[in-house]
Write an enzyme that holds these catalytic residues in place. Structure first.
Site, PDB file in Angstrom:
ATOM      1  N   CYS A  85      13.015  -0.839  15.817  1.00 48.53           N
ATOM      2  CA  CYS A  85      12.654   0.518  16.242  1.00 48.53           C
ATOM      3  C   CYS A  85      13.889   1.410  16.118  1.00 48.53           C
ATOM      4  CB  CYS A  85      12.162   0.466  17.688  1.00 48.53           C
ATOM      5  SG  CYS A  85      11.927   2.098  18.419  1.00 48.53           S
ATOM      6  N   CYS A  99       6.456   2.175  17.357  1.00 46.86           N
ATOM      7  CA  CYS A  99       6.982   1.061  18.148  1.00 46.86           C
ATOM      8  C   CYS A  99       6.082   0.866  19.361  1.00 46.86           C
ATOM      9  CB  CYS A  99       8.417   1.347  18.576  1.00 46.86           C
ATOM     10  SG  CYS A  99       9.056   0.134  19.723  1.00 46.86           S
ATOM     11  N   SER A 135     -18.782   5.090   3.642  1.00 48.89           N
ATOM     12  CA  SER A 135     -19.979   4.240   3.739  1.00 48.89           C
ATOM     13  C   SER A 135     -20.682   4.423   5.078  1.00 48.89           C
ATOM     14  CB  SER A 135     -19.572   2.770   3.590  1.00 48.89           C
ATOM     15  OG  SER A 135     -18.705   2.409   4.651  1.00 48.89           O
ATOM     16  N   ASP A 172      -3.887   7.255   3.462  1.00 49.67           N
ATOM     17  CA  ASP A 172      -2.969   7.734   2.419  1.00 49.67           C
ATOM     18  C   ASP A 172      -2.555   9.180   2.711  1.00 49.67           C
ATOM     19  OD1 ASP A 172      -4.704   9.717   0.993  1.00 49.67           O
ATOM     20  OD2 ASP A 172      -5.946   7.970   0.573  1.00 49.67           O
ATOM     21  N   ARG A 220       0.852  -1.212   0.000  1.00 48.42           N
ATOM     22  CA  ARG A 220       0.000   0.000   0.000  1.00 48.42           C
ATOM     23  C   ARG A 220       0.883   1.257   0.000  1.00 48.42           C
ATOM     24  NH1 ARG A 220      -2.159  -3.725  -0.201  1.00 48.42           N
ATOM     25  NH2 ARG A 220      -2.144  -3.000  -2.326  1.00 48.42           N
ATOM     26  N   ASN A 224     -21.281  10.975  -1.978  1.00 48.33           N
ATOM     27  CA  ASN A 224     -20.873   9.586  -2.114  1.00 48.33           C
ATOM     28  C   ASN A 224     -21.134   9.178  -3.543  1.00 48.33           C
ATOM     29  OD1 ASN A 224     -19.704   8.342   0.149  1.00 48.33           O
ATOM     30  ND2 ASN A 224     -21.687   8.106   1.172  1.00 48.33           N
ATOM     31  N   HIS A 273      -7.492   7.159  11.477  1.00 46.55           N
ATOM     32  CA  HIS A 273      -7.048   5.758  11.488  1.00 46.55           C
ATOM     33  C   HIS A 273      -5.553   5.625  11.207  1.00 46.55           C
ATOM     34  CE1 HIS A 273     -11.494   4.644  10.570  1.00 46.55           C
ATOM     35  NE2 HIS A 273     -11.285   4.848  11.854  1.00 46.55           N
ATOM     36  N   CYS A 311      15.777   1.822  22.633  1.00 45.03           N
ATOM     37  CA  CYS A 311      14.821   0.741  22.433  1.00 45.03           C
ATOM     38  C   CYS A 311      15.297  -0.335  21.452  1.00 45.03           C
ATOM     39  CB  CYS A 311      13.493   1.333  21.980  1.00 45.03           C
ATOM     40  SG  CYS A 311      12.228   0.092  21.681  1.00 45.03           S
TER      41      CYS A 311
HETATM   42  P1  NAD Z   1     -15.763   2.355   2.511  1.00 44.58           P
HETATM   43  O1  NAD Z   1     -14.938   1.559   1.552  1.00 44.58           O
HETATM   44  O2  NAD Z   1     -16.513   1.644   3.565  1.00 44.58           O
HETATM   45  O3  NAD Z   1     -16.841   3.194   1.671  1.00 44.58           O
HETATM   46  C1  NAD Z   1     -16.471   3.897   0.527  1.00 44.58           C
HETATM   47  C2  NAD Z   1     -17.537   4.944   0.272  1.00 44.58           C
HETATM   48  O4  NAD Z   1     -17.046   5.790  -0.742  1.00 44.58           O
HETATM   49  C3  NAD Z   1     -18.882   4.402  -0.210  1.00 44.58           C
HETATM   50  O5  NAD Z   1     -19.897   5.095   0.468  1.00 44.58           O
HETATM   51  C4  NAD Z   1     -18.909   4.755  -1.700  1.00 44.58           C
HETATM   52  O6  NAD Z   1     -20.204   5.122  -2.166  1.00 44.58           O
HETATM   53  C5  NAD Z   1     -18.022   5.960  -1.740  1.00 44.58           C
HETATM   54  N1  NAD Z   1     -17.276   6.081  -2.991  1.00 44.58           N
HETATM   55  C6  NAD Z   1     -16.673   5.133  -3.734  1.00 44.58           C
HETATM   56  N2  NAD Z   1     -16.071   5.678  -4.797  1.00 44.58           N
HETATM   57  C7  NAD Z   1     -16.303   7.007  -4.725  1.00 44.58           C
HETATM   58  C8  NAD Z   1     -15.936   8.109  -5.524  1.00 44.58           C
HETATM   59  N3  NAD Z   1     -15.205   7.962  -6.651  1.00 44.58           N
HETATM   60  N4  NAD Z   1     -16.351   9.345  -5.152  1.00 44.58           N
HETATM   61  C9  NAD Z   1     -17.114   9.525  -4.018  1.00 44.58           C
HETATM   62  N5  NAD Z   1     -17.476   8.507  -3.220  1.00 44.58           N
HETATM   63  C10 NAD Z   1     -17.076   7.275  -3.570  1.00 44.58           C
HETATM   64  O7  NAD Z   1     -14.811   3.464   3.096  1.00 44.58           O
HETATM   65  P2  NAD Z   1     -14.780   4.203   4.524  1.00 44.58           P
HETATM   66  O8  NAD Z   1     -16.157   4.624   4.902  1.00 44.58           O
HETATM   67  O9  NAD Z   1     -13.709   5.206   4.417  1.00 44.58           O
HETATM   68  O10 NAD Z   1     -14.353   3.103   5.590  1.00 44.58           O
HETATM   69  C11 NAD Z   1     -13.389   2.158   5.299  1.00 44.58           C
HETATM   70  C12 NAD Z   1     -12.139   2.129   6.135  1.00 44.58           C
HETATM   71  O11 NAD Z   1     -11.152   1.776   5.181  1.00 44.58           O
HETATM   72  C13 NAD Z   1     -11.664   3.404   6.740  1.00 44.58           C
HETATM   73  O12 NAD Z   1     -11.418   3.129   8.056  1.00 44.58           O
HETATM   74  C14 NAD Z   1     -10.334   3.733   6.046  1.00 44.58           C
HETATM   75  O13 NAD Z   1      -9.334   3.938   7.016  1.00 44.58           O
HETATM   76  C15 NAD Z   1      -9.961   2.508   5.277  1.00 44.58           C
HETATM   77  N6  NAD Z   1      -9.511   2.735   3.884  1.00 44.58           N
HETATM   78  C16 NAD Z   1      -8.682   3.781   3.585  1.00 44.58           C
HETATM   79  C17 NAD Z   1      -8.277   3.989   2.273  1.00 44.58           C
HETATM   80  C18 NAD Z   1      -7.348   5.132   1.962  1.00 44.58           C
HETATM   81  O14 NAD Z   1      -6.597   5.547   2.831  1.00 44.58           O
HETATM   82  N7  NAD Z   1      -7.390   5.704   0.763  1.00 44.58           N
HETATM   83  C19 NAD Z   1      -8.731   3.149   1.250  1.00 44.58           C
HETATM   84  C20 NAD Z   1      -9.572   2.072   1.611  1.00 44.58           C
HETATM   85  C21 NAD Z   1      -9.955   1.886   2.934  1.00 44.58           C
HETATM   86 ZN    ZN Z   2      10.871   1.357  20.365  1.00 48.16          ZN
END
Ligand code: NAD
Ligand code: ZN
Length: 246
Positions: A138, A118, A186, A95, A62, A207, A110, A144
């Site tokens: 670490c 660490c 979501s 990200d 990632r 969304n 998150h 550490c």
């Molecule tokens: P989720 O995957 O549960 O939901 C994604 C949401 O985004 C949905 O409601 C969908 O309709 C919407 N969506 C999808 N494509 C879209 C677009 N092009 N434009 C606008 N909306 C769009 O994601 P979440 O609610 O963020 O929860 C998931 C967990 O996953 C979080 O805790 C997060 O930390 C992690 N996550 C992070 C990343 C990242 O850092 N980019 C990627 C995936 C998951």
């Molecule tokens: Zn440490």
């Protein structure tokens, strides 16, 4: 009575959908589950140590793949809001695209892909877009140097999320001059419905489509479209609202 001495606040709350148009898959959409991994195996606070090789490889992939993606129009729009308004940016994303678009203060609820932590000593350090190896320790030398404590600075399922406190604090006591914009989530991991439903602030949701995890009826404006395509429309809504109270 609105206190005119307090500038209106803009709170931006984002999820994986914000970065989907940049090419980072979401968890729950059709092509979700990053690289067909089971999130319970790679992001579980109860099992990450037992699965360390898999976890390490998963986050290495990632992290290094961040080199291949760029912020999209919505990330840049949020960065422009931060420069103009009294803004709090809260994201579930791990990200670094908001920062790379120019955002200066991002609360990562998150954690961050680019950071390690660490568990033995609490030290945190930045590793950018690089991989960590099986024998990397670490870096808190000479105190550490733990091997087993090293992990991504990411909140896994079944773990405490220290920055939620900032989120709850930000969403308290909003008034009608304030604005909350929710983008690409979501609502399954964090659900703002109960915090926002009776708030007098302007509430905007973007969304890709309607989903079962969010009560869309509590929002004043709902845009179902890709975040990068919705950036101009969201920008108009936010600018119109904020300029009324500045
Ligand atoms: P989720 O995957 O549960 O939901 C994604 C949401 O985004 C949905 O409601 C969908 O309709 C919407 N969506 C999808 N494509 C879209 C677009 N092009 N434009 C606008 N909306 C769009 O994601 P979440 O609610 O963020 O929860 C998931 C967990 O996953 C979080 O805790 C997060 O930390 C992690 N996550 C992070 C990343 C990242 O850092 N980019 C990627 C995936 C998951
Ligand atoms: Zn440490």
């Amino acid at each position: 009575m609105i206190n005119q001495s307090t500038p209106p606040r803009l709170i931006v709350f984002s999820g994986a959908g914000l970065s989907a148009d940049s090419g980072i898959p979401t968890f729950r959409d059709e092509n979700g589950l990053w690289h067909n991994h089971n999130v319970d195996q790679v992001a579980n606070g109860l099992t990450w140590k037992a699965n360390w090789n898999l976890v390490r490889q998963f986050y290495n992939d990632r992290r290094t793949s961040l080199d291949t993606v760029e912020p999209n129009a919505m990330h840049y729009t949020i960065a422009a809001w931060e420069k103009k308004y009294h803004t709090q940016i809260l994201t579930q994303n791990i990200d670094d695209l908001l920062e790379r678009a120019g955002c200066e203060h991002v609360v990562h609820l998150h954690g961050k892909l680019t950071e390690m932590r660490c568990e033995a000593c609490g030290h945190k350090w930045d590793i950018g877009h690089t991989s960590i190896g099986e024998t990397d320790r670490c870096i808190n030398v000479p105190k550490c140097q733990s091997l087993k404590g090293v992990r991504p600075n990411i909140v896994f399922f079944n773990e405490h999320a220290p920055n939620y406190r900032i989120m709850y604090e930000s969403l308290r006591h909003l008034n009608k001059t304030d604005c909350v914009v929710v983008i690409g989530t979501s609502g399954i991991v964090i659900n703002l419905d109960s915090l926002l439903f009776d708030s007098p602030c302007l509430k905007i949701l973007n969304n890709l489509e309607s989903g079962p995890g969010i009560d869309e009826t509590i929002y004043d404006h709902v845009i179902f479209d890709r975040a990068s395509k919705s950036a101009d429309q969201l920008n108009d809504l936010v600018n119109n609202h904020m300029s009324r109270y500045m």
